[in-house]
Design a protein around this motif. Structure first.
Motif, PDB file in Angstrom:
ATOM      1  N   MET A 257      -8.491 -42.357  18.980  1.00 32.87           N
ATOM      2  CA  MET A 257      -8.291 -43.745  18.692  1.00 32.87           C
ATOM      3  C   MET A 257      -9.542 -44.514  19.128  1.00 32.87           C
ATOM      4  SD  MET A 257      -5.202 -46.244  19.799  1.00 32.87           S
ATOM      5  CE  MET A 257      -4.030 -45.112  19.132  1.00 32.87           C
ATOM      6  N   THR A 258     -10.231 -45.076  18.208  1.00 36.77           N
ATOM      7  CA  THR A 258     -11.486 -45.748  18.480  1.00 36.77           C
ATOM      8  C   THR A 258     -11.257 -47.162  18.999  1.00 36.77           C
ATOM      9  OG1 THR A 258     -12.523 -44.491  16.717  1.00 36.77           O
ATOM     10  CG2 THR A 258     -13.677 -46.434  17.467  1.00 36.77           C
ATOM     11  N   GLN A 259     -11.903 -47.466  20.117  1.00 32.98           N
ATOM     12  CA  GLN A 259     -11.848 -48.822  20.653  1.00 32.98           C
ATOM     13  C   GLN A 259     -12.994 -49.627  20.048  1.00 32.98           C
ATOM     14  OE1 GLN A 259     -12.218 -48.723  24.890  1.00 32.98           O
ATOM     15  NE2 GLN A 259     -10.031 -49.026  25.185  1.00 32.98           N
ATOM     16  N   THR A 260     -12.735 -50.892  19.813  1.00 32.80           N
ATOM     17  CA  THR A 260     -13.810 -51.744  19.299  1.00 32.80           C
ATOM     18  C   THR A 260     -14.755 -52.097  20.437  1.00 32.80           C
ATOM     19  OG1 THR A 260     -12.526 -53.743  19.683  1.00 32.80           O
ATOM     20  CG2 THR A 260     -12.365 -52.754  17.487  1.00 32.80           C
TER      21      THR A 260
ATOM     22  N   VAL B 221     -21.516 -43.880  20.226  1.00 35.19           N
ATOM     23  CA  VAL B 221     -21.668 -42.452  20.543  1.00 35.19           C
ATOM     24  C   VAL B 221     -20.510 -41.982  21.418  1.00 35.19           C
ATOM     25  CG1 VAL B 221     -23.097 -40.796  21.828  1.00 35.19           C
ATOM     26  CG2 VAL B 221     -24.166 -42.397  20.231  1.00 35.19           C
ATOM     27  N   ARG B 222     -20.161 -42.778  22.445  1.00 37.49           N
ATOM     28  CA  ARG B 222     -19.045 -42.398  23.335  1.00 37.49           C
ATOM     29  C   ARG B 222     -17.730 -42.317  22.568  1.00 37.49           C
ATOM     30  NH1 ARG B 222     -21.439 -45.977  26.986  1.00 37.49           N
ATOM     31  NH2 ARG B 222     -19.902 -47.566  26.455  1.00 37.49           N
ATOM     32  N   GLU B 223     -17.506 -43.271  21.695  1.00 38.37           N
ATOM     33  CA  GLU B 223     -16.262 -43.282  20.913  1.00 38.37           C
ATOM     34  C   GLU B 223     -16.210 -42.102  19.947  1.00 38.37           C
ATOM     35  OE1 GLU B 223     -13.455 -45.190  21.161  1.00 38.37           O
ATOM     36  OE2 GLU B 223     -14.436 -45.800  23.020  1.00 38.37           O
ATOM     37  N   ALA B 224     -17.338 -41.766  19.343  1.00 41.63           N
ATOM     38  CA  ALA B 224     -17.367 -40.615  18.438  1.00 41.63           C
ATOM     39  C   ALA B 224     -17.083 -39.332  19.217  1.00 41.63           C
ATOM     40  CB  ALA B 224     -18.720 -40.531  17.733  1.00 41.63           C
ATOM     41  N   ALA B 225     -17.653 -39.211  20.413  1.00 41.11           N
ATOM     42  CA  ALA B 225     -17.399 -38.029  21.249  1.00 41.11           C
ATOM     43  C   ALA B 225     -15.931 -37.965  21.657  1.00 41.11           C
ATOM     44  CB  ALA B 225     -18.306 -38.056  22.477  1.00 41.11           C
ATOM     45  N   ALA B 226     -15.364 -39.108  21.989  1.00 39.04           N
ATOM     46  CA  ALA B 226     -13.948 -39.136  22.371  1.00 39.04           C
ATOM     47  C   ALA B 226     -13.069 -38.750  21.184  1.00 39.04           C
ATOM     48  CB  ALA B 226     -13.571 -40.526  22.891  1.00 39.04           C
ATOM     49  N   ASP B 227     -13.401 -39.223  19.996  1.00 43.79           N
ATOM     50  CA  ASP B 227     -12.648 -38.854  18.796  1.00 43.79           C
ATOM     51  C   ASP B 227     -12.736 -37.350  18.532  1.00 43.79           C
ATOM     52  OD1 ASP B 227     -11.867 -41.471  18.407  1.00 43.79           O
ATOM     53  OD2 ASP B 227     -13.325 -41.874  16.810  1.00 43.79           O
ATOM     54  N   LEU B 228     -13.935 -36.790  18.702  1.00 42.55           N
ATOM     55  CA  LEU B 228     -14.100 -35.351  18.495  1.00 42.55           C
ATOM     56  C   LEU B 228     -13.313 -34.541  19.524  1.00 42.55           C
ATOM     57  CD1 LEU B 228     -17.898 -35.152  17.570  1.00 42.55           C
ATOM     58  CD2 LEU B 228     -15.934 -34.771  16.058  1.00 42.55           C
TER      59      LEU B 228
END
Length: 143
Positions: free
Chosen positions: A1-4, A113-120
């Motif tokens: 879940m991506t945070q804005t 970048v952090r959000e993409a890593a968290a999604d992965l």
């Protein structure tokens, strides 16, 4: 879940300020260029003015024309100095606006970048869970 990105509104504001400063700088540079063109034209006109008087009236007219052209050139040089100063101020304002937005842009990039890593990671955990459930179901069916 991506945070804005929490500072997205501030970043948009800073980018708008930067865009406005860039527009002001472009306009100031255009005014400087326009003044330089006017100076060039005035110098050309002064150089190409006929200098062959045919009588005292034409001599007086040539002298008056040259005096007026010199005055115009002096006025244009003063205007150019003023416009160059304005362009320098606009450049400083743009540089300041750019510096204010660049830090936020870097923060946004790190956030992305952090959000993409968290999604992965979340996707990998989900896939691992599916695999584990499938293995567990296969072991249960094999008994």
């Amino acid at each position: 879940m991506t945070q804005t990105f929490r500072l997205a509104g501030l970043l948009r504001l800073r980018q708008l300020e930067q865009d406005e400063a860039a527009g002001d700088l472009a306009a100031a540079n255009a005014r400087v260029a326009e003044t330089a063109d006017r100076q060039s034209k005035a110098r050309t006109d002064l150089e190409t003015t006929g200098s062959e008087p045919t009588g005292p009236e034409t001599l007086a007219a040539i002298a008056a024309s040259r005096a007026a052209a010199r005055t115009l050139l002096a006025d244009l040089e003063a205007l150019e100095r003023t416009r160059r100063e304005s362009a320098e101020q606009a450049q400083a304002a743009f540089s300041t606006a750019r510096a204010r937005s660049i830090g936020l842009e870097k923060l946004e990039a790190k956030h992305t970048v952090r959000e993409a890593a968290a999604d992965l990671r979340a996707e990998q955990l989900f896939l691992d869970e599916l695999t584990s459930s499938a293995r567990h179901a296969a072991r249960g069916a094999g008994r």
